[in-house]
Motif scaffolding. Structure first.
Motif, PDB file in Angstrom:
ATOM      1  N   ILE A 142       0.921  -1.110  -0.063  1.00 25.29           N
ATOM      2  CA  ILE A 142       0.274  -0.019   0.366  1.00 25.29           C
ATOM      3  C   ILE A 142       0.987   0.902   0.485  1.00 25.29           C
ATOM      4  CG2 ILE A 142      -1.738   1.554   0.836  1.00 25.29           C
ATOM      5  CD1 ILE A 142      -2.747  -1.222   2.076  1.00 25.29           C
ATOM      6  N   THR A 143       1.769   1.415   0.721  1.00 24.07           N
ATOM      7  CA  THR A 143       2.894   2.114   0.564  1.00 24.07           C
ATOM      8  C   THR A 143       3.335   2.544  -0.688  1.00 24.07           C
ATOM      9  OG1 THR A 143       3.640   1.493   2.669  1.00 24.07           O
ATOM     10  CG2 THR A 143       4.936   3.366   2.078  1.00 24.07           C
ATOM     11  N   THR A 144       4.047   1.517  -1.378  1.00 22.89           N
ATOM     12  CA  THR A 144       4.692   1.196  -2.782  1.00 22.89           C
ATOM     13  C   THR A 144       3.508   2.060  -3.751  1.00 22.89           C
ATOM     14  OG1 THR A 144       6.269  -0.461  -2.599  1.00 22.89           O
ATOM     15  CG2 THR A 144       5.196   0.638  -4.437  1.00 22.89           C
ATOM     16  N   ASP A 145       2.169   1.767  -3.395  1.00 24.59           N
ATOM     17  CA  ASP A 145       1.168   2.405  -3.628  1.00 24.59           C
ATOM     18  C   ASP A 145       1.118   3.632  -3.512  1.00 24.59           C
ATOM     19  OD1 ASP A 145      -2.121   0.996  -5.664  1.00 24.59           O
ATOM     20  OD2 ASP A 145      -2.091   2.637  -4.362  1.00 24.59           O
ATOM     21  N   PHE A 146       1.200   4.354  -3.201  1.00 22.04           N
ATOM     22  CA  PHE A 146       0.997   5.826  -2.835  1.00 22.04           C
ATOM     23  C   PHE A 146       1.451   6.118  -3.332  1.00 22.04           C
ATOM     24  CE2 PHE A 146       1.401   9.489  -0.205  1.00 22.04           C
ATOM     25  CZ  PHE A 146      -0.097  10.066  -0.279  1.00 22.04           C
ATOM     26  N   ILE A 147       3.151   5.344  -3.353  1.00 21.77           N
ATOM     27  CA  ILE A 147       4.287   6.689  -4.226  1.00 21.77           C
ATOM     28  C   ILE A 147       4.032   6.798  -6.183  1.00 21.77           C
ATOM     29  CG2 ILE A 147       6.920   6.718  -4.828  1.00 21.77           C
ATOM     30  CD1 ILE A 147       7.137   5.447  -1.963  1.00 21.77           C
ATOM     31  N   LEU A 148       3.879   5.493  -6.193  1.00 26.32           N
ATOM     32  CA  LEU A 148       3.345   5.310  -7.505  1.00 26.32           C
ATOM     33  C   LEU A 148       2.025   5.636  -7.967  1.00 26.32           C
ATOM     34  CD1 LEU A 148       4.679   1.523  -8.337  1.00 26.32           C
ATOM     35  CD2 LEU A 148       5.371   3.860  -8.351  1.00 26.32           C
ATOM     36  N   SER A 149       1.304   6.221  -7.413  1.00 31.33           N
ATOM     37  CA  SER A 149      -0.371   6.429  -7.054  1.00 31.33           C
ATOM     38  C   SER A 149      -0.133   8.195  -7.887  1.00 31.33           C
ATOM     39  CB  SER A 149      -0.974   6.677  -6.256  1.00 31.33           C
ATOM     40  OG  SER A 149      -1.712   4.938  -6.459  1.00 31.33           O
ATOM     41  N   VAL A 150       0.728   8.612  -6.432  1.00 29.42           N
ATOM     42  CA  VAL A 150       1.250  10.083  -7.017  1.00 29.42           C
ATOM     43  C   VAL A 150       1.342  10.333  -8.420  1.00 29.42           C
ATOM     44  CG1 VAL A 150       2.251  11.846  -6.106  1.00 29.42           C
ATOM     45  CG2 VAL A 150       1.433  10.885  -4.437  1.00 29.42           C
ATOM     46  N   GLU A 151       2.535   9.839  -8.509  1.00 29.67           N
ATOM     47  CA  GLU A 151       3.706   9.831  -9.836  1.00 29.67           C
ATOM     48  C   GLU A 151       1.943   9.935 -10.590  1.00 29.67           C
ATOM     49  OE1 GLU A 151       5.893  11.451 -11.007  1.00 29.67           O
ATOM     50  OE2 GLU A 151       6.158  11.937  -8.133  1.00 29.67           O
ATOM     51  N   ILE A 152       1.388   8.662 -10.797  1.00 23.29           N
ATOM     52  CA  ILE A 152       0.547   8.265 -12.014  1.00 23.29           C
ATOM     53  C   ILE A 152      -0.862   9.663 -12.137  1.00 23.29           C
ATOM     54  CG2 ILE A 152      -1.922   7.157 -12.435  1.00 23.29           C
ATOM     55  CD1 ILE A 152       0.289   4.301 -11.431  1.00 23.29           C
ATOM     56  N   VAL A 153      -1.179  10.152 -11.311  1.00 17.86           N
ATOM     57  CA  VAL A 153      -2.166  10.994 -10.859  1.00 17.86           C
ATOM     58  C   VAL A 153      -1.564  12.429 -11.490  1.00 17.86           C
ATOM     59  CG1 VAL A 153      -3.339  12.377  -9.584  1.00 17.86           C
ATOM     60  CG2 VAL A 153      -3.560   9.619  -9.146  1.00 17.86           C
ATOM     61  N   ILE A 154      -0.024  12.679 -10.825  1.00 15.09           N
ATOM     62  CA  ILE A 154       0.682  13.800 -11.951  1.00 15.09           C
ATOM     63  C   ILE A 154       0.717  14.103 -12.948  1.00 15.09           C
ATOM     64  CG2 ILE A 154       2.630  15.467 -10.847  1.00 15.09           C
ATOM     65  CD1 ILE A 154       0.139  15.684  -8.696  1.00 15.09           C
ATOM     66  N   ILE A 155       1.619  12.440 -13.625  1.00 13.60           N
ATOM     67  CA  ILE A 155       1.903  12.832 -15.685  1.00 13.60           C
ATOM     68  C   ILE A 155       0.036  12.970 -15.823  1.00 13.60           C
ATOM     69  CG2 ILE A 155       2.455  11.316 -16.697  1.00 13.60           C
ATOM     70  CD1 ILE A 155       4.456  10.262 -14.729  1.00 13.60           C
ATOM     71  N   ALA A 156      -0.870  12.100 -15.415  1.00 10.15           N
ATOM     72  CA  ALA A 156      -2.172  12.407 -15.948  1.00 10.15           C
ATOM     73  C   ALA A 156      -2.606  13.599 -15.836  1.00 10.15           C
ATOM     74  CB  ALA A 156      -3.126  11.777 -15.209  1.00 10.15           C
ATOM     75  N   MET A 157      -2.438  14.619 -14.834  1.00 10.86           N
ATOM     76  CA  MET A 157      -2.517  15.781 -14.173  1.00 10.86           C
ATOM     77  C   MET A 157      -1.838  17.334 -15.590  1.00 10.86           C
ATOM     78  SD  MET A 157      -4.357  17.833 -12.771  1.00 10.86           S
ATOM     79  CE  MET A 157      -4.920  16.935 -10.927  1.00 10.86           C
ATOM     80  N   SER A 158      -0.709  16.222 -15.366  1.00  9.97           N
ATOM     81  CA  SER A 158       0.078  17.372 -16.793  1.00  9.97           C
ATOM     82  C   SER A 158      -0.033  17.466 -17.674  1.00  9.97           C
ATOM     83  CB  SER A 158       1.826  16.409 -17.059  1.00  9.97           C
ATOM     84  OG  SER A 158       2.203  15.781 -17.007  1.00  9.97           O
ATOM     85  N   THR A 159      -1.191  16.607 -18.570  1.00  6.83           N
ATOM     86  CA  THR A 159      -1.269  15.730 -19.747  1.00  6.83           C
ATOM     87  C   THR A 159      -3.010  16.651 -20.084  1.00  6.83           C
ATOM     88  OG1 THR A 159      -2.571  13.980 -18.921  1.00  6.83           O
ATOM     89  CG2 THR A 159      -0.475  13.847 -19.930  1.00  6.83           C
ATOM     90  N   VAL A 160      -3.211  17.245 -18.849  1.00  4.83           N
ATOM     91  CA  VAL A 160      -4.553  18.352 -18.831  1.00  4.83           C
ATOM     92  C   VAL A 160      -4.417  19.411 -18.335  1.00  4.83           C
ATOM     93  CG1 VAL A 160      -6.382  16.127 -19.763  1.00  4.83           C
ATOM     94  CG2 VAL A 160      -6.208  16.931 -17.278  1.00  4.83           C
ATOM     95  N   VAL A 161      -3.301  19.690 -18.254  1.00  7.77           N
ATOM     96  CA  VAL A 161      -3.191  21.152 -17.172  1.00  7.77           C
ATOM     97  C   VAL A 161      -3.747  22.038 -17.789  1.00  7.77           C
ATOM     98  CG1 VAL A 161      -0.761  21.430 -17.416  1.00  7.77           C
ATOM     99  CG2 VAL A 161      -1.557  22.135 -15.263  1.00  7.77           C
ATOM    100  N   ASP A 162      -3.521  22.535 -19.051  1.00  7.43           N
ATOM    101  CA  ASP A 162      -4.347  23.285 -19.966  1.00  7.43           C
ATOM    102  C   ASP A 162      -5.432  23.652 -20.298  1.00  7.43           C
ATOM    103  OD1 ASP A 162      -3.796  21.479 -21.792  1.00  7.43           O
ATOM    104  OD2 ASP A 162      -3.015  22.505 -23.098  1.00  7.43           O
ATOM    105  N   LYS A 163      -6.682  22.183 -19.494  1.00  7.11           N
ATOM    106  CA  LYS A 163      -7.621  21.640 -19.767  1.00  7.11           C
ATOM    107  C   LYS A 163      -8.583  22.828 -19.019  1.00  7.11           C
ATOM    108  CE  LYS A 163      -7.199  20.455 -23.804  1.00  7.11           C
ATOM    109  NZ  LYS A 163      -7.515  20.276 -25.301  1.00  7.11           N
ATOM    110  N   PRO A 164     -10.048  22.302 -18.626  1.00  6.54           N
ATOM    111  CA  PRO A 164     -11.100  23.126 -17.915  1.00  6.54           C
ATOM    112  C   PRO A 164     -10.725  21.906 -16.444  1.00  6.54           C
ATOM    113  CG  PRO A 164     -12.010  23.444 -19.936  1.00  6.54           C
ATOM    114  CD  PRO A 164     -10.429  22.579 -20.680  1.00  6.54           C
ATOM    115  N   LEU A 165     -11.031  22.566 -15.472  1.00  5.41           N
ATOM    116  CA  LEU A 165     -10.989  21.572 -14.183  1.00  5.41           C
ATOM    117  C   LEU A 165     -11.725  20.621 -14.538  1.00  5.41           C
ATOM    118  CD1 LEU A 165      -9.688  21.546 -11.507  1.00  5.41           C
ATOM    119  CD2 LEU A 165     -12.094  23.008 -10.858  1.00  5.41           C
ATOM    120  N   SER A 166     -13.071  20.757 -15.401  1.00  2.00           N
ATOM    121  CA  SER A 166     -14.122  19.177 -15.603  1.00  2.00           C
ATOM    122  C   SER A 166     -13.352  18.463 -16.260  1.00  2.00           C
ATOM    123  CB  SER A 166     -15.581  19.472 -15.704  1.00  2.00           C
ATOM    124  OG  SER A 166     -15.166  20.123 -16.673  1.00  2.00           O
TER     125      SER A 166
END
Length: 293
Positions: A142-166
């Protein structure tokens, strides 16, 4: 009124089409970490008696869902009010991914010395020790998953950072759901592959039947499959890390301009990983020597 309804439906269809397109892009960007997540969790969910593998995996999956519930709101708030922090976290995560990839490649070249911890095989393991072992592995996963999940979410967020919040919320949430349901669903199939193979072998009393051959193939294929996933995940980690540096740091962006992007990203990721790995190895060696003396 009808024209207004059709206009609304057209807007919804346009948004969903944009979400689908950006989800594909985000899934491609996060594929390296998803592969590493798959390999790590397949390893952590194996090694138990067959009837405990799925309960352990279910416990890890629930912990992964909780991780996502913690990470997603924080990521959306940062994206809305402090988007520069998302980039900083992305680069810091890239450093971690580069280090992890370089460490794994070093392990392939120079395998770690085997542990000399002595285990008394004649000593009976108590139910309490079994439960404690399970809890320890679950918490570690679960600890390892948390670290990897942060990266997954942030990288996914970087692809839509210029898009509307929705759009950000829909795309990143879909990727987070994929990272949990998809990864742990595949892990469940992988860790039960050898058990299914044993059942095929025991299907009939005759030797060397088709079911025996398939069963033995599945049993032998499990460790090979995990190694392949680990290899592909490691290469992808370095590619993801190199891509993060190349797209967010000017120095790396203008480095090797004529080289193919995939080779450039791999070399940048590996190079940064080695630069981080060397002082950590030196510090660990000094620490171990001082501890021994």
């Amino acid at each position: 009124m009808a024209s207004g309804l059709f206009a609304l439906l057209d807007d919804i269809a346009s948004v969903m089409d944009d979400v689908a397109t950006m989800t594909k892009v985000a899934a491609k960007k996060t594929s390296g970490i998803l592969g590493d997540d798959l390999a790590v969790n397949a390893e952590k969910a194996s090694g138990f008696v067959p009837d405990r593998e799925l309960p352990v995996l279910w416990a890890i999956s629930k912990g992964s869902f909780v991780n996502k519930l913690i990470i997603l709101p924080v990521a959306f708030l940062l994206s809305a009010f402090a988007p520069v922090v998302v980039t900083v976290i992305l680069v810091l995560g890239g450093l971690y991914l580069a280090y992890e990839g370089a460490e794994k490649i070093l392990e392939w070249i120079i395998p770690h010395a085997p542990s000399h911890e002595k285990i008394n095989l004649e000593e009976e393991i108590t139910p309490y020790q079994v439960v404690a072992h399970e809890k320890k592995k679950i918490q570690s996963a679960i600890t390892t998953d948390f670290i990897l999940s942060v990266e997954i979410v942030i990288i996914a967020m970087s692809t839509v950072v210029d898009k509307p919040l929705s759009t950000q919320i829909l795309v990143v949430s879909l990727i987070a759901l994929l990272a949990t349901v998809g990864v742990y669903g595949l892990v469940a199939l992988i860790v039960r592959m050898d058990e299914f193979g044993y059942k095929l072998i025991a299907l009939n009393p005759e030797d060397n039947t088709i079911s025996d051959k398939i069963g033995r193939l599945l049993v032998k294929a499990l460790p090979v499959l995990i190694r392949i996933i680990s290899f592909v995940g490691t290469i992808a980690l370095l590619l993801v890390a190199g891509g993060i540096f190349s797209h967010n740091i000017d120095f790396f962006h203008h480095l090797l301009p004529t080289w193919p992007e995939i080779i450039k990203d791999f070399l940048i990721g590996l190079g940064v990983g080695i630069v981080i790995l060397i002082p950590i190895l030196i510090f660990s060696k000094i620490k171990s020597k001082s501890g021994a003396s």
